[in-house]
Design an enzyme around this catalytic site. Structure first.
Site, PDB file in Angstrom:
ATOM      1  N   LYS A  90       0.842  -1.211   0.000  1.00 25.66           N
ATOM      2  CA  LYS A  90       0.000   0.000   0.000  1.00 25.66           C
ATOM      3  C   LYS A  90       0.873   1.256   0.000  1.00 25.66           C
ATOM      4  O   LYS A  90       0.658   2.172  -0.787  1.00 25.66           O
ATOM      5  CB  LYS A  90      -0.898   0.016   1.238  1.00 25.66           C
ATOM      6  CG  LYS A  90      -1.587   1.344   1.478  1.00 25.66           C
ATOM      7  CD  LYS A  90      -2.437   1.358   2.711  1.00 25.66           C
ATOM      8  CE  LYS A  90      -1.738   1.804   3.966  1.00 25.66           C
ATOM      9  NZ  LYS A  90      -1.472   3.247   4.082  1.00 25.66           N
ATOM     10  N   ASN A  91       1.867   1.275   0.883  1.00 26.71           N
ATOM     11  CA  ASN A  91       2.661   2.497   1.016  1.00 26.71           C
ATOM     12  C   ASN A  91       3.618   2.711  -0.151  1.00 26.71           C
ATOM     13  O   ASN A  91       4.196   3.782  -0.290  1.00 26.71           O
ATOM     14  CB  ASN A  91       3.441   2.483   2.336  1.00 26.71           C
ATOM     15  CG  ASN A  91       2.516   2.737   3.522  1.00 26.71           C
ATOM     16  OD1 ASN A  91       1.342   3.071   3.337  1.00 26.71           O
ATOM     17  ND2 ASN A  91       3.028   2.573   4.721  1.00 26.71           N
ATOM     18  N   CYS A 100      -4.367  13.403  12.735  1.00 27.11           N
ATOM     19  CA  CYS A 100      -5.137  12.182  12.571  1.00 27.11           C
ATOM     20  C   CYS A 100      -5.036  11.387  13.860  1.00 27.11           C
ATOM     21  O   CYS A 100      -4.443  11.856  14.833  1.00 27.11           O
ATOM     22  CB  CYS A 100      -4.663  11.379  11.368  1.00 27.11           C
ATOM     23  SG  CYS A 100      -3.070  10.623  11.662  1.00 27.11           S
ATOM     24  N   ARG A 142       1.009  15.133  12.911  1.00 23.31           N
ATOM     25  CA  ARG A 142       1.523  14.884  11.561  1.00 23.31           C
ATOM     26  C   ARG A 142       1.614  16.117  10.660  1.00 23.31           C
ATOM     27  O   ARG A 142       0.889  16.241   9.668  1.00 23.31           O
ATOM     28  CB  ARG A 142       0.695  13.780  10.876  1.00 23.31           C
ATOM     29  CG  ARG A 142       0.740  12.485  11.642  1.00 23.31           C
ATOM     30  CD  ARG A 142      -0.007  11.381  10.959  1.00 23.31           C
ATOM     31  NE  ARG A 142       0.748  10.744   9.912  1.00 23.31           N
ATOM     32  CZ  ARG A 142       0.321   9.690   9.243  1.00 23.31           C
ATOM     33  NH1 ARG A 142      -0.857   9.166   9.508  1.00 23.31           N
ATOM     34  NH2 ARG A 142       1.047   9.149   8.303  1.00 23.31           N
ATOM     35  N   ASP A 160       4.472   0.923  11.962  1.00 21.65           N
ATOM     36  CA  ASP A 160       3.245   0.317  11.426  1.00 21.65           C
ATOM     37  C   ASP A 160       3.043  -1.126  11.910  1.00 21.65           C
ATOM     38  O   ASP A 160       2.024  -1.743  11.585  1.00 21.65           O
ATOM     39  CB  ASP A 160       3.262   0.344   9.886  1.00 21.65           C
ATOM     40  CG  ASP A 160       2.967   1.733   9.345  1.00 21.65           C
ATOM     41  OD1 ASP A 160       2.618   2.618  10.137  1.00 21.65           O
ATOM     42  OD2 ASP A 160       3.104   1.938   8.121  1.00 21.65           O
ATOM     43  N   ARG A 179      -8.869  -0.072   4.685  1.00 21.45           N
ATOM     44  CA  ARG A 179      -8.039   0.923   3.990  1.00 21.45           C
ATOM     45  C   ARG A 179      -6.707   0.322   3.570  1.00 21.45           C
ATOM     46  O   ARG A 179      -6.147   0.709   2.544  1.00 21.45           O
ATOM     47  CB  ARG A 179      -7.739   2.098   4.935  1.00 21.45           C
ATOM     48  CG  ARG A 179      -8.924   2.998   5.183  1.00 21.45           C
ATOM     49  CD  ARG A 179      -8.521   4.157   6.036  1.00 21.45           C
ATOM     50  NE  ARG A 179      -7.360   4.819   5.428  1.00 21.45           N
ATOM     51  CZ  ARG A 179      -6.699   5.822   5.963  1.00 21.45           C
ATOM     52  NH1 ARG A 179      -7.073   6.295   7.125  1.00 21.45           N
ATOM     53  NH2 ARG A 179      -5.679   6.372   5.357  1.00 21.45           N
TER      54      ARG A 179
HETATM   55  C1  UD1 Z   1       4.492   6.959   6.085  1.00 19.99           C
HETATM   56  C2  UD1 Z   1       3.569   5.763   5.946  1.00 19.99           C
HETATM   57  C3  UD1 Z   1       3.011   5.372   7.300  1.00 19.99           C
HETATM   58  C4  UD1 Z   1       4.156   5.130   8.284  1.00 19.99           C
HETATM   59  C5  UD1 Z   1       5.112   6.311   8.310  1.00 19.99           C
HETATM   60  C6  UD1 Z   1       6.346   6.069   9.157  1.00 19.99           C
HETATM   61  C7  UD1 Z   1       2.666   6.055   3.729  1.00 19.99           C
HETATM   62  C8  UD1 Z   1       1.507   6.346   2.853  1.00 19.99           C
HETATM   63  N1  UD1 Z   1       2.491   6.130   5.034  1.00 19.99           N
HETATM   64  O1  UD1 Z   1       3.719   8.039   6.577  1.00 19.99           O
HETATM   65  O2  UD1 Z   1       2.234   4.189   7.148  1.00 19.99           O
HETATM   66  O3  UD1 Z   1       3.633   4.949   9.585  1.00 19.99           O
HETATM   67  O4  UD1 Z   1       5.562   6.622   6.975  1.00 19.99           O
HETATM   68  O5  UD1 Z   1       7.008   4.928   8.738  1.00 19.99           O
HETATM   69  O6  UD1 Z   1       3.726   5.709   3.234  1.00 19.99           O
HETATM   70  N2  UD1 Z   1       6.891  14.763  10.219  1.00 19.99           N
HETATM   71  C9  UD1 Z   1       7.087  16.089  10.487  1.00 19.99           C
HETATM   72  N3  UD1 Z   1       7.027  16.973   9.450  1.00 19.99           N
HETATM   73  C10 UD1 Z   1       6.796  16.576   8.167  1.00 19.99           C
HETATM   74  C11 UD1 Z   1       6.613  15.218   7.900  1.00 19.99           C
HETATM   75  C12 UD1 Z   1       6.664  14.321   8.947  1.00 19.99           C
HETATM   76  O7  UD1 Z   1       7.291  16.492  11.631  1.00 19.99           O
HETATM   77  O8  UD1 Z   1       6.757  17.441   7.267  1.00 19.99           O
HETATM   78  C13 UD1 Z   1       6.917  13.790  11.333  1.00 19.99           C
HETATM   79  C14 UD1 Z   1       5.552  13.103  11.510  1.00 19.99           C
HETATM   80  O9  UD1 Z   1       4.664  13.876  12.276  1.00 19.99           O
HETATM   81  C15 UD1 Z   1       5.949  11.816  12.195  1.00 19.99           C
HETATM   82  C16 UD1 Z   1       7.314  11.511  11.573  1.00 19.99           C
HETATM   83  O10 UD1 Z   1       7.782  12.728  10.999  1.00 19.99           O
HETATM   84  O11 UD1 Z   1       6.068  12.020  13.577  1.00 19.99           O
HETATM   85  C17 UD1 Z   1       7.287  10.435  10.512  1.00 19.99           C
HETATM   86  O12 UD1 Z   1       6.372  10.791   9.508  1.00 19.99           O
HETATM   87  P1  UD1 Z   1       6.559  10.367   7.991  1.00 19.99           P
HETATM   88  O13 UD1 Z   1       7.760   9.515   7.853  1.00 19.99           O
HETATM   89  O14 UD1 Z   1       6.468  11.601   7.154  1.00 19.99           O
HETATM   90  O15 UD1 Z   1       5.273   9.482   7.758  1.00 19.99           O
HETATM   91  P2  UD1 Z   1       4.288   9.518   6.519  1.00 19.99           P
HETATM   92  O16 UD1 Z   1       5.047   9.695   5.264  1.00 19.99           O
HETATM   93  O17 UD1 Z   1       3.164  10.440   6.813  1.00 19.99           O
END
Ligand code: UD1
Length: 420
Positions: A22-23, A118, A123, A308, A400
Site C-alpha cells: 500500500k505504502n 489524525c 503529523r 506500522d 483501507r
Molecule cells: C508513512 C507511511 C506510514 C508510516 C510512516 C512512518 C505512507 C503512505 N504512510 O507516513 O504508514 O507509519 O511513513 O514509517 O507511506 N513529520 C514532520 N514533518 C513533516 C513530515 C513528517 O514532523 O513534514 C513527522 C511526523 O509527524 C511523524 C514523523 O515525521 O512524527 C514520521 O512521519 P513520515 O515519515 O512523514 O510518515 P508519513 O510519510 O506520513
C-alpha cells in the site's frame, strides 16, 4: 457500518500470498502525474486507500483504468490537468498530499488542503513545504490550504530534520523535472522510497542513492510512460507473521522479501518463534516450547522496527511470559489500541512514549473499536487468541490497508465473520 465477529482461533496453518505494498503504490500512482505517457503498474492491491488515490487522480483530470484480475492499473495523465486537490479526498487520506510535488513540478502551481492531524498524531507537513521552498517555490498558507508556485523548480540541497517518508517522496518527485541537481540529506531509506525511485528511473528520471540517507536527483526534461511492479507489502506480511505467532500456528508467506522484514523477523525470533526462509517464501512456526516470551520493542525509521507493526506486536506481547516495554518514537500518539486491548483483559500501562505490557494468561472477547488501520489489525490478532467472541466495529479503517484480511485469515483457519 460493517463489523467483524471473531471467535477464538485454533493454530493457523497453510500458505498465504502477500499483496503489493500500500505504502509503495500510493506514491507511485501520484508520480504517474509527472508524465503524459501511460504508466502500467502491476501488483496493485485492491484497497480503499488505493481507490481514494484513484478518485483524487481522476478529479485532477488523470485517467485510471483497472484490470482487476491481473491486479494492474494503467494511469494516463496526458492533456490538461487541474492544479487543485479537494479537501474531501485529502482529509480522507493523508497520502493524498503526495500529489503536491508532482503537480508543482508539472504545472508550476498547486493548491492542496493541509492534511491536519489524525488518530496517531498531529503529523505536520512542514518538511515537505520547506523542501519545495528551497527549490524556489513560493508557499502561501491560507484558509486551511497551501498554495505553491514556481515557474520552474530549481535543484537545491535539502536537509530533512527527520527522515520523513512522505517528505522524501514528495521532494524526490518534485525534483525529477527541476533544473540542475537536488540533494536530499537525512532522507528516509524505507523500501517504499526505493520502489518509487525505481519507478521514476524506469520512466527516465535520474535518481541515485535511494535507500541511503543521501539521494541525488539530476533534473531531466521529461519523463515517459513505463511499466512497474510494486514491491510486496512488508506490513501485511508482518501482520500475518504475528497471526501465526499469536495462534501458535505454522504458516508460509509467499510473495515476500525477507530483507524488508528483518526488523520484524528478529523480534519474532527473540520472543521464541521459528522463522525460516524456504523455497516457497517465509515460514513462521511456533517453537516446541510453545511459550512466547516478553521482549522490548522500540519503533524507529527503517531499518528499525516499523511503527506500522507496533500495535500488532503489542497484541502478541499481551499474552507473553513476562513484562515488555514498547516505545513509540515515530508518532507522538500511537497508543489508541491500548485502551481497546485493556477492554479485552490486557495489562498495559502507558508512561509517556512507552507502554509497559505485563503478559496475562489469556485475553477475553469484548466489544472493541478499530481506531485506525494498524490498531484495527492489532485487535483482529488479539481477538483470535481471546476466549469467546470479540466484536470489532469501525473496520473500514482495516479495509483501507488490508485486502480481505478476514477472508485471508479464514483460509488459514481463523473464524472471522464480516457483518454488514
Ligand atoms: C508513512 C507511511 C506510514 C508510516 C510512516 C512512518 C505512507 C503512505 N504512510 O507516513 O504508514 O507509519 O511513513 O514509517 O507511506 N513529520 C514532520 N514533518 C513533516 C513530515 C513528517 O514532523 O513534514 C513527522 C511526523 O509527524 C511523524 C514523523 O515525521 O512524527 C514520521 O512521519 P513520515 O515519515 O512523514 O510518515 P508519513 O510519510 O506520513
Amino acid at each position: 457500518m460493517a463489523k467483524f465477529l471473531i471467535k477464538h482461533s485454533s493454530p493457523l496453518k497453510g500458505e498465504i500470498k502477500i499483496g503489493g505494498s500500500k505504502n509503495a503504490v500510493l506514491p507511485v500512482l501520484a508520480a504517474s502525474i509527472l508524465t503524459e505517457g501511460d504508466c502500467v503498474i502491476q501488483d496493485v492491491p485492491y484497497l480503499s486507500d488505493v481507490l481514494t488515490m484513484e478518485k483524487l487522480l481522476e478529479s485532477l483530470g488523470v485517467r485510471v483504468s483497472w484490470d482487476k484480475d491481473a491486479g494492474a492499473v494503467t494511469v494516463s495523465a496526458a492533456g490538461k490537468l487541474r492544479a487543485e486537490a479537494s479537501y474531501e479526498l485529502v482529509s480522507k487520506m493523508r497520502a493524498s498530499f503526495l500529489v503536491m510535488g508532482p503537480l508543482l513540478a508539472r504545472l508550476g502551481e498547486v493548491k492542496a488542503p493541509l492534511p491536519g492531524g489524525c488518530a496517531i498524531g498531529s503529523r505536520p507537513v512542514d518538511l515537505h513545504l520547506k523542501g519545495f521552498s528551497a527549490m524556489g517555490a513560493d508557499i502561501i498558507q491560507e484558509h486551511g490550504f497551501v498554495r505553491a508556485k514556481a515557474r520552474k523548480l530549481k535543484g537545491a540541497r535539502v536537509y530533512l530534520d527527520f527522515p520523513s517518508v512522505g517528505a522524501t517522496e514528495n521532494l524526490m518527485m518534485a525534483a525529477v523535472l527541476a533544473e540542475d541537481q537536488t540533494i536530499l540529506e537525512n532522507c528516509a531509506v524505507e523500501p517504499e522510497v526505493v520502489d518509487l525511485a525505481n519507478f521514476l528511473n524506469s520512466a527516465g528520471a535520474d535518481i541515485r542513492g535511494a535507500g541511503t540517507d543521501t539521494i541525488k536527483i539530476n533534473g531531466v526534461r521529461e519523463l515517459r510512460g513505463t511499466e512497474h511492479a510494486i514491491i510486496p507489502d512488508r506490513i501485511e506480511a508482518g501482520t500475518f507473521m504475528v497471526a501465526a505467532a499469536i495462534t501458535r500456528g505454522d504458516i508460509t508467506l509467499t510473495n515476500v522479501l525477507g530483507d524488508h522484514l528483518k526488523p520484524v523477523t528478529a523480534k519474532l525470533k527473540e520472543v521464541h518463534l521459528n522463522v525460516m526462509e524456504t523455497e516457497r517464501g517465509i515460514r513462521v512456526q511456533c517453537s516446541d516450547r510453545k511459550k512466547i516470551v516478553a521482549a522490548d520493542v522500540k519503533t524507529l525509521p527503517y531499518p528499525g522496527f516499523p511503527t506500522d507493526m507496533q500495535a500488532q506486536f503489542m497484541s502478541l506481547l499481551t499474552t507473553a511470559e513476562g513484562a515488555s516495554i514498547v516505545t513509540e518514537t515515530v508518532f507522538e500518539n500511537r497508543f489508541m489500541h491500548v485502551g481497546e486491548l485493556k477492554r479485552m483483559g490486557a495489562d498495559i500501562k502507558i508512561e509517556s512514549r512507552s507502554a509497559i505490557v505485563e503478559g496475562v494468561k489469556s485475553l477475553t472477547g469484548a466489544q472493541v473499536k478499530a481506531t485506525d488501520l494498524r490498531a484495527g489489525a492489532a485487535l483482529v490478532l488479539a481477538a483470535m487468541t481471546a476466549s469467546g467472541e470479540t466484536e470489532i466495529s469501525d473496520i473500514y479503517h482495516i479495509d483501507r490497508g488490508y485486502c480481505q484480511l478476514d477472508e485471508k485469515l479464514n483460509q488459514l483457519g481463523a473464524k472471522i465473520q464480516r457483518v454488514e
